[in-house]
Motif scaffolding. Sequence first.
Motif, PDB file in Angstrom:
ATOM      1  N   ALA A 137       0.832  -1.207   0.000  1.00 53.56           N
ATOM      2  CA  ALA A 137       0.000   0.000   0.000  1.00 53.56           C
ATOM      3  C   ALA A 137       0.868   1.259   0.000  1.00 53.56           C
ATOM      4  N   ILE A 138       1.912   1.240   0.826  1.00 50.55           N
ATOM      5  CA  ILE A 138       2.819   2.409   0.877  1.00 50.55           C
ATOM      6  C   ILE A 138       3.472   2.634  -0.471  1.00 50.55           C
ATOM      7  N   LEU A 139       3.930   1.536  -1.094  1.00 51.60           N
ATOM      8  CA  LEU A 139       4.592   1.650  -2.395  1.00 51.60           C
ATOM      9  C   LEU A 139       3.631   2.122  -3.481  1.00 51.60           C
ATOM     10  N   ALA A 140       2.387   1.634  -3.424  1.00 56.42           N
ATOM     11  CA  ALA A 140       1.398   2.028  -4.434  1.00 56.42           C
ATOM     12  C   ALA A 140       1.002   3.491  -4.270  1.00 56.42           C
ATOM     13  N   TYR A 155       2.849   5.895  -2.666  1.00 62.52           N
ATOM     14  CA  TYR A 155       3.992   6.813  -2.682  1.00 62.52           C
ATOM     15  C   TYR A 155       4.047   7.597  -4.003  1.00 62.52           C
ATOM     16  N   GLY A 156       4.077   8.880  -3.890  1.00 63.43           N
ATOM     17  CA  GLY A 156       4.145   9.736  -5.066  1.00 63.43           C
ATOM     18  C   GLY A 156       2.806   9.998  -5.719  1.00 63.43           C
ATOM     19  N   ARG A 157       1.734   9.381  -5.171  1.00 57.64           N
ATOM     20  CA  ARG A 157       0.413   9.550  -5.773  1.00 57.64           C
ATOM     21  C   ARG A 157      -0.617  10.028  -4.754  1.00 57.64           C
ATOM     22  N   THR A 158      -0.149  10.563  -3.649  1.00 57.95           N
ATOM     23  CA  THR A 158      -1.084  11.043  -2.620  1.00 57.95           C
ATOM     24  C   THR A 158      -1.928  12.211  -3.124  1.00 57.95           C
ATOM     25  N   ASP A 159      -1.407  12.947  -4.090  1.00 58.30           N
ATOM     26  CA  ASP A 159      -2.182  14.061  -4.655  1.00 58.30           C
ATOM     27  C   ASP A 159      -3.476  13.563  -5.287  1.00 58.30           C
ATOM     28  N   ASN A 160      -3.402  12.386  -5.908  1.00 61.07           N
ATOM     29  CA  ASN A 160      -4.614  11.857  -6.545  1.00 61.07           C
ATOM     30  C   ASN A 160      -5.635  11.411  -5.501  1.00 61.07           C
TER      31      ASN A 160
END
Length: 368
Positions: free
Chosen positions: A158-161, A163-168
């Motif tokens: 979940a963290i890897l998925a 990561y970098g996509r929290t804006d979405n």
Amino acid sequence: MKGFVDRYLSPGFVLMSVMIGGGFATGREIVQYGGQYGYKGWIVGLTIALTFSALCVISFEVARKFQVFDYRSHLKVYAGPLAHVYDIIFFIQSLLVMSVMASATGDILQKTMNFPYYVGVLVIIVISALLSFFGQQLIEKFAVAGAVALYIGYITFAILAIYGRTDNIARVFAEGDTSYVSGELGIFSLIWVGILYVGFNVQPLTTAFFTCEKFKNRREAMVSGFIAGFIIIIPWVLTYLALMAYYPDENVFGAGVPWLIMMMNVHPIVVIIFGVIAGWTLVATTVGVMNAMTSRIDKQLAENDKPPLKARTRTLITTAYLVGAILMSRFGIIALVDKGYTAMAIGMVVSFILPLITVGAYKAFVKK
């Protein structure tokens, strides 16, 4: 500490280890029952957690009070003739869930480790058969240890998925995005989706009854049941958040194994680890379901004054059941989840959940 884990955590971990295969492992289930509804999916998740906690509390107390630790004896307390209906649904749904997992595992191991489809599934059959041969005590240890490992795995994924996509994720909730589905999403419709999810996942609850032998009083049964409901929802929440990081990407939401697509965007090594864990979930689900089924057969044999199943016979039954699931798995995972799960869920609501929350609750908490 061991006593605390055995009485309060072990039932939830055993339940989750069996449920995770059919309920979480591919990610397809969460798309169908929560993820596709975008920001409103949290309503489905909350419904699942509260409903499962209530069912665990009632069923664990029924098991403790009436000393019924196999699902046949358990259902005889409150289900009456519907117990026979449950038997039929249990058999069909077990085959369906393992078919979904066999299909997913074969595809995952093929794509992640270049295993031929049937070689990957054969490995799963051998491990499941060996665990069935060595019996219930090893199964419980495997389930608890496996549940902890799976928790760590899913948290990592979940963290890897995300990561970098929290804006979405923030965008989905800020905009109230439900664009993957059309039409109005009423709260009662979403609650019903949660109940259906519980319906097709309630079968693993019956596989955890053997852990209820450790309860000394009602308080332990109730607290353990409440905790179990929230132990099993954590993988749902993690998967849901990971899906929201990609919402409403058709490449993810239209995939047979959405987790695999998300992990491919991370790193090839992570994909291989995911393949190993997906295989583990199939083993855990298979062993838990087959343990419940063979315990039910043993109970029937005892009532007819016949000896219980031998370890060799248990192993043969597990192997034959898995082979049947593998043959059925060729129908395709999306079709199996979309059509089969809903039908089985309604059957479980009628034959198990309704009798449990009415007659079962009355006998457990009201009747002397």
